[in-house]
Design an enzyme around this catalytic site. Structure first.
Site, PDB file in Angstrom:
ATOM      1  N   GLY A   1       4.318  -3.281   4.339  1.00 33.39           N
ATOM      2  CA  GLY A   1       4.710  -3.652   2.982  1.00 33.39           C
ATOM      3  C   GLY A   1       4.695  -5.155   2.758  1.00 33.39           C
ATOM      4  N   THR A   2       5.137  -5.903   3.755  1.00 34.29           N
ATOM      5  CA  THR A   2       5.203  -7.359   3.603  1.00 34.29           C
ATOM      6  C   THR A   2       3.815  -7.948   3.391  1.00 34.29           C
ATOM      7  OG1 THR A   2       7.174  -7.418   4.983  1.00 34.29           O
ATOM      8  CG2 THR A   2       5.966  -9.485   4.729  1.00 34.29           C
TER       9      THR A   2
ATOM     10  N   ASN B   1      15.336  -1.233  -2.829  1.00 34.07           N
ATOM     11  CA  ASN B   1      15.688  -0.834  -1.469  1.00 34.07           C
ATOM     12  C   ASN B   1      17.190  -0.841  -1.209  1.00 34.07           C
ATOM     13  OD1 ASN B   1      14.671  -3.629  -1.903  1.00 34.07           O
ATOM     14  ND2 ASN B   1      15.666  -4.000   0.045  1.00 34.07           N
TER      15      ASN B   1
ATOM     16  N   CYS C   1      17.588  -6.936   5.480  1.00 40.27           N
ATOM     17  CA  CYS C   1      16.944  -8.242   5.561  1.00 40.27           C
ATOM     18  C   CYS C   1      17.943  -9.357   5.307  1.00 40.27           C
ATOM     19  CB  CYS C   1      15.822  -8.330   4.540  1.00 40.27           C
ATOM     20  SG  CYS C   1      14.796  -6.883   4.549  1.00 40.27           S
TER      21      CYS C   1
ATOM     22  N   HIS D   1       6.383   3.068   7.646  1.00 43.34           N
ATOM     23  CA  HIS D   1       7.617   3.317   8.421  1.00 43.34           C
ATOM     24  C   HIS D   1       8.829   3.655   7.556  1.00 43.34           C
ATOM     25  CE1 HIS D   1      10.092  -0.490   8.204  1.00 43.34           C
ATOM     26  NE2 HIS D   1       8.940  -0.964   7.754  1.00 43.34           N
TER      27      HIS D   1
HETATM   28  C1  LIG Z   1      10.809  -2.439   3.803  1.00 40.81           C
HETATM   29  C2  LIG Z   1      10.334  -3.021   2.513  1.00 40.81           C
HETATM   30  C3  LIG Z   1       9.298  -3.969   2.469  1.00 40.81           C
HETATM   31  C4  LIG Z   1       8.638  -4.493   3.725  1.00 40.81           C
HETATM   32  O1  LIG Z   1       7.842  -3.525   4.314  1.00 40.81           O
HETATM   33  P1  LIG Z   1       7.427  -3.692   5.872  1.00 40.81           P
HETATM   34  O2  LIG Z   1       6.439  -2.601   6.083  1.00 40.81           O
HETATM   35  O3  LIG Z   1       8.669  -3.531   6.651  1.00 40.81           O
HETATM   36  O4  LIG Z   1       6.799  -5.049   5.993  1.00 40.81           O
HETATM   37  C5  LIG Z   1       8.896  -4.444   1.249  1.00 40.81           C
HETATM   38  N1  LIG Z   1       9.478  -4.014   0.115  1.00 40.81           N
HETATM   39  C6  LIG Z   1      10.465  -3.097   0.102  1.00 40.81           C
HETATM   40  C7  LIG Z   1      11.044  -2.649  -1.193  1.00 40.81           C
HETATM   41  C8  LIG Z   1      10.936  -2.583   1.301  1.00 40.81           C
HETATM   42  O5  LIG Z   1      11.930  -1.689   1.288  1.00 40.81           O
END
Ligand SMILES: *Cc1c(COP(=O)(O)O)cnc(C)c1O
Length: 398
Positions: free
Chosen positions: A72-73, A152, A326, A202
């Site tokens: 996601g990042t 989140n 985070c 994940h």
């Molecule tokens: C967990 C998360 C991310 C980051 O995703 P990763 O795969 O852990 O890098 C980005 N945005 C939201 C809303 C998330 O919950």
């Protein structure tokens, strides 16, 4: 209490056994590099393309609109930086909400240092973005709107199709960080006018280190990673084939089971919320009661420190989160809880419980009992709570 009760599924999930099963051959016999010319590459390529189709299908996209990333990042960084720098000649203004994940927030901070202007849209007390506020923030030089699909921390689901419509009407690209929503909510990128969407495996019972960016056909994105010609020359680096296969399998299972999972989780979520609000005084639900992710419970407990409650719960094998994973490690209260109007101390006294498809009613009940005990113990030690009782007010103001 025996065993553990994992209620931190918004931070990460346990892999589904079928996902692991699907991945294993690509660590072993089928270790080929998809870019090679020989026979070993063929299986890896085919597996990657099957996964692409499964991810696309889950959000009503075309397979060629899916690009695999490391999570996601990376997807958020890629979308924001590439649209910002790629459209610099058209404008330097970007609109985002105040409750975005750090992957978006800190990318915005980086863009600000590089000459871009960011408007951060307020949310209401439930964490909902008003599409009208987005419309009003649009300027001639706006090139991108980015609003997350679901938050989140508090689980609020945003009015994505309304915002998508506004963006499309103004010819502005619309990105949504759908990491929490992907496979947990019905998403239709076509109907909702989404141009770019971030997803991660994940958070959906898939492996860590695998994600995707959906890019609507016709939208041109500069690469974030330069190198080989992988992902049609847009995302260099030898593919994480097992991760991609796992993400595809997780998407396939989500497509099959989503309605059942949502129904089950919603029932448990509401049971948990009801029990806590009824049985623990001076509590309040953070976020919206119905427009929220099926697995998200976030409660503000007055007169306690969330961190201390987390420790006591941890000791009992109940794993939860305060604010956002985070944000932990810092003493700043969560920007999301402040954005919905919580006072600093209430934000610090908030706990997030996030369920999975495997969570049982028994686990929820045990967790609630543990919460009651932990909160009771902490309040017994709290001078603020003692003062409050002396004053004798019954107001549940938090
Ligand atoms: C967990 C998360 C991310 C980051 O995703 P990763 O795969 O852990 O890098 C980005 N945005 C939201 C809303 C998330 O919950």
């Amino acid at each position: 209490m025996n065993g553990k009760i994992y209620l931190d599924n918004a931070a990460t999930t346990e892999m589904h056994p079928d996902v692991l099963e699907a991945m294993l051959p690509y660590f072993k016999a089928q270790y080929g590099n998809p870019s090679s010319i020989h026979g070993m590459a063929k299986y890896a390529r085919e597996a990657r393309e099957r996964a692409r189709a499964s991810v696309a299908e889950l959000i009503n996209a075309e397979p060629k609109e899916i690009y695999f990333t490391s999570g996601g990042t990376e997807s958020d960084n890629w979308a924001l930086k590439s649209v910002a720098f790629g459209n610099r000649s058209k404008g330097n203004h970007i609109i985002v909400s105040k409750i975005e994940h750090h992957a978006v927030m800190n990318t915005c901070e980086f863009l600000e240092k590089n000459g871009f202007e960011i408007t951060y849209i307020d949310v209401d007390e439930f964490g909902i973005v008003d599409p009208d506020d987005v419309r009003k923030a649009i300027r001639p030089e706006t090139t991108l709107i980015s609003v997350m699909y679901a938050n989140n921390e508090i689980g609020t689901i945003e009015p994505i199709s309304e915002i998508g419509k506004i963006a499309r009407e103004h010819g502005i690209l619309f990105h949504t960080d759908a990491v929490q929503a992907f496979g947990h909510v019905h998403i239709d990128v076509k109907r909702e006018n989404i141009d770019l969407l971030s997803a991660s495996a994940h958070k959906l019972y898939g492996p860590k280190g695998a994600g995707a960016l959906y890019v609507r056909e016709g939208v041109k994105l500069e690469p974030l990673m330069h190198g080989g010609a992988q992902e049609r020359g847009t995302r260099a680096g030898t593919e994480n084939v097992p991760g991609i296969v796992g993400m595809g399998k997780a998407a396939e299972i989500a497509k099959r089971d989503m309605d059942e999972r949502i129904a089950k989780e919603t029932e448990l979520r509401d049971h948990m919320i009801c029990r806590i609000l009824e049985e623990v005084p001076f509590t309040k639900l953070n976020g919206h009661s119905t427009r929220r992710l099926s697995g998200n419970v976030n409660i503000a407990f007055s007169f306690i420190e969330g961190e201390s409650a987390l420790m006591l719960l941890n000791h009992k094998g109940v794993f939860v989160s305060t604010g956002s994973a985070c944000a932990s490690g810092s003493l700043d209260p969560s920007h999301v809880l402040l954005a919905i109007g919580l006072k600093h101390e209430t934000a610090h006294g908030s706990i997030r419980f996030t369920l999975s498809y495997k969570t049982t009613r028994g686990e929820v009940d045990e967790a609630v009992d543990a919460v009651k005990e932990a909160v009771g113990r902490l309040r017994e030690m709290s001078p603020l709570y003692a003062d409050h009782l002396k004053i004798g007010t019954n107001k549940t103001e938090v």
